[in-house]
Design a protein around this motif. Structure first.
Motif, PDB file in Angstrom:
ATOM      1  N   SER A 109     -13.110 -19.070   3.491  1.00 33.33           N
ATOM      2  CA  SER A 109     -12.815 -20.260   4.293  1.00 33.33           C
ATOM      3  C   SER A 109     -13.932 -20.492   5.291  1.00 33.33           C
ATOM      4  O   SER A 109     -14.541 -19.540   5.796  1.00 33.33           O
ATOM      5  N   ILE A 110     -14.218 -21.763   5.549  1.00 31.93           N
ATOM      6  CA  ILE A 110     -15.169 -22.179   6.589  1.00 31.93           C
ATOM      7  C   ILE A 110     -14.440 -23.209   7.447  1.00 31.93           C
ATOM      8  O   ILE A 110     -14.156 -24.320   6.987  1.00 31.93           O
ATOM      9  N   ALA A 111     -14.095 -22.822   8.660  1.00 28.44           N
ATOM     10  CA  ALA A 111     -13.336 -23.688   9.564  1.00 28.44           C
ATOM     11  C   ALA A 111     -14.249 -24.208  10.664  1.00 28.44           C
ATOM     12  O   ALA A 111     -15.034 -23.454  11.245  1.00 28.44           O
ATOM     13  N   VAL A 112     -14.155 -25.499  10.945  1.00 32.70           N
ATOM     14  CA  VAL A 112     -14.997 -26.151  11.945  1.00 32.70           C
ATOM     15  C   VAL A 112     -14.108 -26.768  13.016  1.00 32.70           C
ATOM     16  O   VAL A 112     -13.144 -27.483  12.708  1.00 32.70           O
ATOM     17  N   TRP A 113     -14.462 -26.486  14.272  1.00 36.64           N
ATOM     18  CA  TRP A 113     -13.766 -27.126  15.403  1.00 36.64           C
ATOM     19  C   TRP A 113     -14.803 -27.750  16.316  1.00 36.64           C
ATOM     20  O   TRP A 113     -15.842 -27.142  16.597  1.00 36.64           O
ATOM     21  N   SER A 114     -14.526 -28.975  16.771  1.00 38.32           N
ATOM     22  CA  SER A 114     -15.466 -29.706  17.609  1.00 38.32           C
ATOM     23  C   SER A 114     -14.942 -29.834  19.032  1.00 38.32           C
ATOM     24  O   SER A 114     -13.758 -30.126  19.243  1.00 38.32           O
ATOM     25  N   GLY A 139     -18.216 -27.769   2.076  1.00 40.47           N
ATOM     26  CA  GLY A 139     -17.226 -26.734   1.816  1.00 40.47           C
ATOM     27  C   GLY A 139     -16.443 -26.298   3.027  1.00 40.47           C
ATOM     28  O   GLY A 139     -15.756 -25.261   2.990  1.00 40.47           O
ATOM     29  N   ALA A 140     -16.526 -27.070   4.117  1.00 38.96           N
ATOM     30  CA  ALA A 140     -15.834 -26.718   5.359  1.00 38.96           C
ATOM     31  C   ALA A 140     -14.623 -27.616   5.577  1.00 38.96           C
ATOM     32  O   ALA A 140     -14.557 -28.724   5.060  1.00 38.96           O
ATOM     33  N   ARG A 141     -13.678 -27.116   6.358  1.00 37.21           N
ATOM     34  CA  ARG A 141     -12.532 -27.935   6.754  1.00 37.21           C
ATOM     35  C   ARG A 141     -12.513 -28.027   8.277  1.00 37.21           C
ATOM     36  O   ARG A 141     -12.722 -27.043   8.985  1.00 37.21           O
ATOM     37  N   ILE A 142     -12.274 -29.208   8.769  1.00 36.65           N
ATOM     38  CA  ILE A 142     -12.198 -29.430  10.214  1.00 36.65           C
ATOM     39  C   ILE A 142     -10.774 -29.171  10.672  1.00 36.65           C
ATOM     40  O   ILE A 142      -9.817 -29.698  10.084  1.00 36.65           O
ATOM     41  N   VAL A 143     -10.631 -28.348  11.711  1.00 32.25           N
ATOM     42  CA  VAL A 143      -9.309 -27.990  12.208  1.00 32.25           C
ATOM     43  C   VAL A 143      -9.100 -28.596  13.587  1.00 32.25           C
ATOM     44  O   VAL A 143     -10.052 -29.007  14.268  1.00 32.25           O
ATOM     45  N   ALA A 144      -7.844 -28.637  14.017  1.00 28.58           N
ATOM     46  CA  ALA A 144      -7.482 -29.374  15.230  1.00 28.58           C
ATOM     47  C   ALA A 144      -7.715 -28.588  16.510  1.00 28.58           C
ATOM     48  O   ALA A 144      -7.902 -29.179  17.576  1.00 28.58           O
ATOM     49  N   THR A 145      -7.705 -27.252  16.439  1.00 34.97           N
ATOM     50  CA  THR A 145      -7.809 -26.457  17.658  1.00 34.97           C
ATOM     51  C   THR A 145      -8.832 -25.334  17.499  1.00 34.97           C
ATOM     52  O   THR A 145      -9.104 -24.881  16.365  1.00 34.97           O
ATOM     53  N   LYS A 146      -9.349 -24.885  18.619  1.00 36.76           N
ATOM     54  CA  LYS A 146     -10.270 -23.744  18.599  1.00 36.76           C
ATOM     55  C   LYS A 146      -9.563 -22.500  18.095  1.00 36.76           C
ATOM     56  O   LYS A 146     -10.135 -21.708  17.319  1.00 36.76           O
ATOM     57  N   ALA A 147      -8.321 -22.305  18.495  1.00 37.62           N
ATOM     58  CA  ALA A 147      -7.567 -21.125  18.071  1.00 37.62           C
ATOM     59  C   ALA A 147      -7.439 -21.074  16.553  1.00 37.62           C
ATOM     60  O   ALA A 147      -7.550 -20.001  15.942  1.00 37.62           O
ATOM     61  N   GLU A 148      -7.196 -22.220  15.942  1.00 37.98           N
ATOM     62  CA  GLU A 148      -7.077 -22.265  14.489  1.00 37.98           C
ATOM     63  C   GLU A 148      -8.404 -21.918  13.827  1.00 37.98           C
ATOM     64  O   GLU A 148      -8.440 -21.208  12.812  1.00 37.98           O
ATOM     65  N   ALA A 149      -9.503 -22.394  14.389  1.00 33.93           N
ATOM     66  CA  ALA A 149     -10.815 -22.097  13.810  1.00 33.93           C
ATOM     67  C   ALA A 149     -11.149 -20.616  13.910  1.00 33.93           C
ATOM     68  O   ALA A 149     -11.723 -20.031  12.982  1.00 33.93           O
ATOM     69  N   LEU A 150     -10.778 -19.978  15.025  1.00 35.08           N
ATOM     70  CA  LEU A 150     -11.178 -18.599  15.280  1.00 35.08           C
ATOM     71  C   LEU A 150     -10.214 -17.566  14.715  1.00 35.08           C
ATOM     72  O   LEU A 150     -10.523 -16.369  14.729  1.00 35.08           O
TER      73      LEU A 150
END
Length: 312
Positions: free
Chosen positions: A153-158, A176-187
């Protein structure tokens, strides 16, 4: 004397045929073996607060070149102008080989340097990649890191989710990345965390992550800028791109030394040592931090690769 001059368009045309990461890695190996020299950056202020310029220089003796990237920040009546140009010189003849617009090359060499660190420092079985940031550097970091481990998985948070246009979202999805809603979800359960922001204050603090991940940071040239809480450094194994020029300059390192008892001598190794096999690799008894500030030798390396490609 005629000198090869490459514009931004020339650079974009040539880059697909250049292995930037391999070239940067070779250069750091040369640095570790004493075949290259990395002087400190030099910043010079313009009079009357009109801006400044930073010179990034380096000598890659075993490649027969030295070079200088100069990057001005010029204050205008409205806004400012930033450019970057690299001059490549021969150590054999003392004559110039090439002048190249380095705006895009700065993006490439920064991401490639982080990728070299991930290659040599990340756990062999690392499978979860987190990226903080959504700009060009974030995309470039994913591009360079994508083949280094079997990422599940490659999670991106902005930090600036409102700036995520449909076009940007599509670009990350194609990478190949997915943008997630929160920093906690990305980490969550991340093995490697790539910080790709222009933040001058920490985006990672104690309690934001679990386990013993590798965290990489590029930050910005803003005075004292740092993407990670300096209080974390004494609790981590710290590496950097070049100990001699980074350990007393990077914002979080200076603050950690001044406030939390950390010392530049605590750096376990740099890329020169890692690539040449002289620095100890991380054992992951605790989290690992890698800091890059951008070295002149990185600019020299990508300029060499472009020069050789252009000649061919």
């Amino acid at each position: 004397m005629a000198i090869l001059t490459l514009t931004q368009k020339d650079v974009l045309d040539l880059l697909p045929g250049v292995d930037v990461m391999q070239t940067v890695e070779s250069m750091f190996g040369a640095l570790g073996r004493g075949e290259a020299v990395q002087p400190p950056q030099v910043q010079t202020l313009f009079p009357d607060n009109k801006g400044d310029y930073i010179n990034y220089s380096g000598i890659w003796m075993s490649a027969g070149v030295y070079g200088l990237k100069t990057s001005p920040f010029i204050v205008q009546e409205k806004g400012y102008t930033v450019t970057a140009w690299t001059l490549l010189m021969s150590t054999h003849t003392g004559e110039p080989l090439m002048l190249v617009d380095s705006s895009r090359l700065t993006l490439e060499r920064t991401a490639a340097t982080t990728a070299v660190a991930v290659k040599h420092l990340a756990k062999p079985d690392a499978s979860r990649l987190a990226v903080i940031g959504s700009g060009a550097q974030a995309l470039a970091h994913i591009r360079y890191a994508s083949g280094l481990r079997p990422w599940q998985s490659i999670a991106v948070w902005s930090l600036n989710s409102h700036e995520l246009t449909p076009e940007k979202r599509e670009a990350f999805e194609k990478a190949g990345a997915r943008i997630v809603a929160t920093k906690a979800e990305a980490l969550e359960d991340a093995d490697v965390i790539l910080l790709c922001t222009s933040a001058a204050e920490p985006v990672i603090r104690k309690g934001d992550f679990t386990g013993t991940p590798l965290i990489t940071s590029i930050s910005t040239n803003a005075p004292g800028a740092h993407e990670i809480d300096p209080a974390l450094l004494p609790e981590m194994d710290v590496y950097c791109d070049c100990t001699a020029t980074t350990a007393t300059v990077a914002g979080e390192m200076k603050l950690a030394a001044a406030q939390y008892g950390w010392k530049p001598a605590d750096v376990k190794g740099d890329l020169g040592g890692l690539v040449s096999g002289q620095a100890p690799v991380a054992d992951y008894a605790r989290p690992v931090f890698f800091r890059s500030i951008g070295q002149g030798l990185e600019d020299v390396a990508v300029a060499v690769a472009l020069w050789e490609k252009a000649r061919r």
